[in-house]
Each structure stands twice: as structure tokens, then as C-alpha cells.
Design a protein around this motif. Sequence first.
Motif, mmCIF file in Angstrom:
data_model
loop_
_atom_site.group_PDB
_atom_site.id
_atom_site.type_symbol
_atom_site.label_atom_id
_atom_site.label_comp_id
_atom_site.label_asym_id
_atom_site.label_seq_id
_atom_site.Cartn_x
_atom_site.Cartn_y
_atom_site.Cartn_z
ATOM 1 N N GLY A 10 1.383 -0.819 -1.685
ATOM 2 C CA GLY A 10 1.958 -0.230 -2.896
ATOM 3 C C GLY A 10 0.887 0.166 -3.900
ATOM 4 O O GLY A 10 0.959 1.242 -4.515
ATOM 5 N N ALA A 11 -0.137 -0.689 -4.047
ATOM 6 C CA ALA A 11 -1.229 -0.392 -4.980
ATOM 7 C C ALA A 11 -1.995 0.853 -4.547
ATOM 8 O O ALA A 11 -2.342 1.704 -5.378
ATOM 9 C CB ALA A 11 -2.167 -1.590 -5.074
ATOM 10 N N ALA A 12 -2.274 0.970 -3.253
ATOM 11 C CA ALA A 12 -3.008 2.135 -2.742
ATOM 12 C C ALA A 12 -2.192 3.416 -2.899
ATOM 13 O O ALA A 12 -2.735 4.477 -3.240
ATOM 14 C CB ALA A 12 -3.357 1.917 -1.272
ATOM 15 N N VAL A 13 -0.890 3.318 -2.670
ATOM 16 C CA VAL A 13 -0.016 4.482 -2.851
ATOM 17 C C VAL A 13 0.055 4.868 -4.326
ATOM 18 O O VAL A 13 -0.008 6.055 -4.684
ATOM 19 C CB VAL A 13 1.393 4.183 -2.293
ATOM 20 C CG1 VAL A 13 2.381 5.264 -2.707
ATOM 21 C CG2 VAL A 13 1.345 4.065 -0.774
ATOM 22 N N GLY A 14 0.175 3.862 -5.198
ATOM 23 C CA GLY A 14 0.195 4.131 -6.628
ATOM 24 C C GLY A 14 -1.080 4.826 -7.076
ATOM 25 O O GLY A 14 -1.045 5.780 -7.865
ATOM 26 N N GLU A 15 -2.220 4.366 -6.555
ATOM 27 C CA GLU A 15 -3.511 4.979 -6.867
ATOM 28 C C GLU A 15 -3.554 6.423 -6.390
ATOM 29 O O GLU A 15 -4.040 7.312 -7.101
ATOM 30 C CB GLU A 15 -4.629 4.177 -6.210
ATOM 31 C CG GLU A 15 -5.996 4.827 -6.232
ATOM 32 C CD GLU A 15 -6.565 4.997 -7.625
ATOM 33 O OE1 GLU A 15 -7.407 5.903 -7.805
ATOM 34 O OE2 GLU A 15 -6.171 4.242 -8.535
ATOM 35 N N ALA A 16 -3.036 6.676 -5.199
ATOM 36 C CA ALA A 16 -3.051 8.032 -4.651
ATOM 37 C C ALA A 16 -2.209 8.986 -5.495
ATOM 38 O O ALA A 16 -2.535 10.167 -5.626
ATOM 39 C CB ALA A 16 -2.539 8.015 -3.213
ATOM 40 N N VAL A 17 -1.134 8.477 -6.090
ATOM 41 C CA VAL A 17 -0.234 9.332 -6.866
ATOM 42 C C VAL A 17 -0.725 9.555 -8.295
ATOM 43 O O VAL A 17 -0.764 10.685 -8.786
ATOM 44 C CB VAL A 17 1.191 8.729 -6.892
ATOM 45 C CG1 VAL A 17 2.122 9.578 -7.773
ATOM 46 C CG2 VAL A 17 1.759 8.640 -5.479
ATOM 47 N N THR A 134 -4.351 -5.779 7.174
ATOM 48 C CA THR A 134 -4.390 -6.037 5.736
ATOM 49 C C THR A 134 -5.792 -6.160 5.151
ATOM 50 O O THR A 134 -6.080 -5.587 4.091
ATOM 51 C CB THR A 134 -3.595 -7.318 5.421
ATOM 52 O OG1 THR A 134 -2.283 -7.201 5.982
ATOM 53 C CG2 THR A 134 -3.493 -7.538 3.926
ATOM 54 N N LEU A 135 -6.690 -6.911 5.803
ATOM 55 C CA LEU A 135 -7.988 -7.221 5.195
ATOM 56 C C LEU A 135 -8.864 -5.987 4.958
ATOM 57 O O LEU A 135 -9.409 -5.819 3.848
ATOM 58 C CB LEU A 135 -8.723 -8.270 6.024
ATOM 59 C CG LEU A 135 -8.082 -9.673 6.004
ATOM 60 C CD1 LEU A 135 -8.910 -10.642 6.840
ATOM 61 C CD2 LEU A 135 -7.938 -10.188 4.576
ATOM 62 N N PRO A 136 -9.055 -5.088 5.946
ATOM 63 C CA PRO A 136 -9.833 -3.873 5.654
ATOM 64 C C PRO A 136 -9.205 -3.042 4.530
ATOM 65 O O PRO A 136 -9.909 -2.494 3.676
ATOM 66 C CB PRO A 136 -9.815 -3.114 6.983
ATOM 67 C CG PRO A 136 -9.570 -4.162 8.012
ATOM 68 C CD PRO A 136 -8.643 -5.138 7.356
ATOM 69 N N PHE A 137 -7.883 -2.969 4.535
ATOM 70 C CA PHE A 137 -7.136 -2.245 3.502
ATOM 71 C C PHE A 137 -7.432 -2.846 2.129
ATOM 72 O O PHE A 137 -7.705 -2.130 1.147
ATOM 73 C CB PHE A 137 -5.645 -2.356 3.826
ATOM 74 C CG PHE A 137 -4.792 -1.246 3.263
ATOM 75 C CD1 PHE A 137 -5.300 -0.308 2.370
ATOM 76 C CD2 PHE A 137 -3.458 -1.140 3.633
ATOM 77 C CE1 PHE A 137 -4.506 0.711 1.862
ATOM 78 C CE2 PHE A 137 -2.650 -0.137 3.128
ATOM 79 C CZ PHE A 137 -3.175 0.789 2.239
ATOM 80 N N LEU A 138 -7.407 -4.182 2.047
ATOM 81 C CA LEU A 138 -7.660 -4.883 0.787
ATOM 82 C C LEU A 138 -9.089 -4.654 0.302
ATOM 83 O O LEU A 138 -9.322 -4.453 -0.903
ATOM 84 C CB LEU A 138 -7.404 -6.381 0.978
ATOM 85 C CG LEU A 138 -7.684 -7.287 -0.229
ATOM 86 C CD1 LEU A 138 -6.821 -6.886 -1.425
ATOM 87 C CD2 LEU A 138 -7.439 -8.753 0.150
ATOM 88 N N ILE A 139 -10.048 -4.669 1.224
ATOM 89 C CA ILE A 139 -11.455 -4.451 0.855
ATOM 90 C C ILE A 139 -11.650 -3.064 0.243
ATOM 91 O O ILE A 139 -12.291 -2.907 -0.799
ATOM 92 C CB ILE A 139 -12.369 -4.640 2.079
ATOM 93 C CG1 ILE A 139 -12.390 -6.122 2.484
ATOM 94 C CG2 ILE A 139 -13.792 -4.148 1.781
ATOM 95 C CD1 ILE A 139 -13.046 -6.382 3.818
ATOM 96 N N PHE A 140 -11.073 -2.054 0.875
ATOM 97 C CA PHE A 140 -11.182 -0.688 0.335
ATOM 98 C C PHE A 140 -10.484 -0.574 -1.020
ATOM 99 O O PHE A 140 -10.957 0.154 -1.903
ATOM 100 C CB PHE A 140 -10.597 0.322 1.318
ATOM 101 C CG PHE A 140 -11.527 0.699 2.432
ATOM 102 C CD1 PHE A 140 -12.711 1.382 2.167
ATOM 103 C CD2 PHE A 140 -11.235 0.376 3.747
ATOM 104 C CE1 PHE A 140 -13.582 1.726 3.180
ATOM 105 C CE2 PHE A 140 -12.098 0.717 4.768
ATOM 106 C CZ PHE A 140 -13.279 1.396 4.495
ATOM 107 N N LEU A 141 -9.374 -1.306 -1.190
ATOM 108 C CA LEU A 141 -8.661 -1.264 -2.464
ATOM 109 C C LEU A 141 -9.514 -1.882 -3.581
ATOM 110 O O LEU A 141 -9.572 -1.347 -4.691
ATOM 111 C CB LEU A 141 -7.334 -2.007 -2.352
ATOM 112 C CG LEU A 141 -6.399 -1.905 -3.566
ATOM 113 C CD1 LEU A 141 -5.901 -0.485 -3.751
ATOM 114 C CD2 LEU A 141 -5.217 -2.865 -3.409
ATOM 115 N N MET A 160 -9.832 6.068 2.428
ATOM 116 C CA MET A 160 -10.300 5.345 3.606
ATOM 117 C C MET A 160 -9.411 4.150 3.904
ATOM 118 O O MET A 160 -9.105 3.850 5.066
ATOM 119 C CB MET A 160 -11.744 4.887 3.401
ATOM 120 C CG MET A 160 -12.769 6.005 3.551
ATOM 121 S SD MET A 160 -12.705 6.795 5.202
ATOM 122 C CE MET A 160 -13.173 5.435 6.261
ATOM 123 N N GLY A 161 -8.983 3.445 2.852
ATOM 124 C CA GLY A 161 -8.074 2.319 3.061
ATOM 125 C C GLY A 161 -6.776 2.748 3.707
ATOM 126 O O GLY A 161 -6.288 2.109 4.641
#
Length: 332
Positions: A10-17, A134-141, A160-161
Amino acid sequence: MDSLTQIVLGAAVGEAVLGTKIGNKAMLYGAIAGTIPDLDVFASHFTDTVSALEIHRGFTHSIVFSVLFAPIFGWLVSRYEKYKNVKGWSWLFFWAFITHPILDAHTTWGTQLFWPLDLRLAFKNIFVIDPLYTLPFLIFLILTMWQKRSTKKRRFYNKMGLLVSSGYLLLTLVLKWIAYNQFKSALEIQNIDYLQLDARPSALNTILWSANIETENTYLLGNYSFFDTKPITFETYPKNHHLVTGFIDDTNMQRMIAISEGWYSISKKEENLYFNDLRFGLLSLEPNSQDFVFKYRIHLASNGTIQFTEVPKAPKDGRKLLLDLWSRLKGN
């Protein structure tokens, strides 16, 4: 998926928008929006077991919910935040809402994305907790969070995340296809006639896979690791559906059968009957184990209807299962 994963998504999607417009607040609101669909779990405190199971990942995990509630939340947030664009906030909530059930659709429980249609999507290619997702996604976030909102690096890390996590999700579909064919081949080699075959990953990984196989009167349960060197073996479990013949037409019984998608067995212990949902396997890898992850005691209520009560799981059961799975993951 687990709450942390949905928060990260959700955080990554929010950032993208909205990240370029409102910075880290986009992540904050995206994370909040990413958890809202899972508030349906509180239904278990207000209703019976069967109804709570039906509600879980139902309406709040649907396209209808996303379309209806995104503009409502968007309008509410725009009332007190400095950024007043209702459309922008609505898009943030919509994409955070809709990506939540799309990801959940890849798990064993699945989602009713097309509610109110009686159709549950469950691709069963990823476990509800998968560190490799989850972990790679979290690191990129986290890397994204520390960049100024106008920099190219911030957009790069967030993209990238999203790409790495989505790429891994696609990989799990390939891994499932390989594992499925291994189970299918083993059944053919052992001359086992079966009605249907269902495969899913075991806890926390996509190396060890489990399968349910339905035959005329029994279910076969088996495991396959990509590190296996010996043939796949199967444990046999009788369906025992005849034990509930007397109340098979009960409304709650029919609802439970529908929830389990027909993958259920009945067991009896000390005059008590139990409904075992086979989709999630066993709490033990020991031969002939009867400790299913989701097991419900069947009892007759005072109003004459059949009721179900989930058998609680002890913490030690989970720890033992993880140790057994780790040992089995390394090969047979």
C-alpha cells in the motif's frame, strides 16, 4: 497476505500515485489504505464461525468496495490535508484498495474480487507470509523514503520495489506449474486414479510444495521439494463424508462445504465429529497426523442447527511445523 506485506504494498502504491506531490505522506496514507480491507477479520467477534469465514476476504476485498469507498476516503482526507485534490486522494485509495485483494488472490484462501458474484479467486502460488516477496520490497521502500520527493532516485527505488516483488510473484506461478506437474507425474507412475489435484506452497517459501488429491473415497496428501531425490509419496485420508449424512442438508453444513470448496474430510474422536478443511494442510508432517491447520468441531445448537467451533492451535504446534518443514524442504 500478512499485514506487513500489505502495508508495504500500500505504501509503495501510494508513493507511485502521489509521492511527487506530497512526499512521505503518500506512503503513510497508502499503508493505511492497504490495511483497511483486512478489517473484515473483526467480524469473528460479532457473528458465528461460518458467517465470519464467509465475510473474510469478501466485500472489502472486491472491486465494488474499491470503487465505492476510494472517493469517500479521498474526500475525507482532502478536508484536512493541505493537498486538496480529491481526485488525487481518491486514486491513491483506489489503487491501494484494489492491489490488496489482487495480491491476496494469489494465496490459498483467495478473494472475492468480483463480489457479489459467488466466485473466489485463489491461484495458490504464494504463502500468506513469504520473506522473499516482502523483504526486498521493504528494503526498496525504505530507500525510497530517504530520498527527496523530487529526485529520480526516489522514483527509481519505488519502481524497483514494485518490479522486483511483481517479478517474484510471476516466478511463483512458474514454480507452481513445475511442482504441479511433478505431482501429476508421480500419480501416473504409481497408477493412481484421481478426480482432481490441487497444489500450493508450504509456509514461508516456494521450494516445498504440498498437494491434495481427491479419489473416489479418500484424499491423498503429499509433499514435493525442488531438492528431492526420491519419489513423491502420499498419505491416505478417508473422506468419511458418510458420518455427516444425517445433516448434510443443514444450511451451515452446506455453507462450510462451499467455503472449503469441497476439500474437506470428517473425523471422529471421543464421540465428537470434526470438519477438516484440507486446503491448508496439516500442522504436522508425521505419518497419519490428524492435526489439520483448520479443524472445526461440529455440534448441534439449541435451535436445532449445526454449528462449528474452530479447534484452537497451540504455539508449539506452529514451531514444530516450521522445523519439520525446514527439514523436509532440504529434500527427502
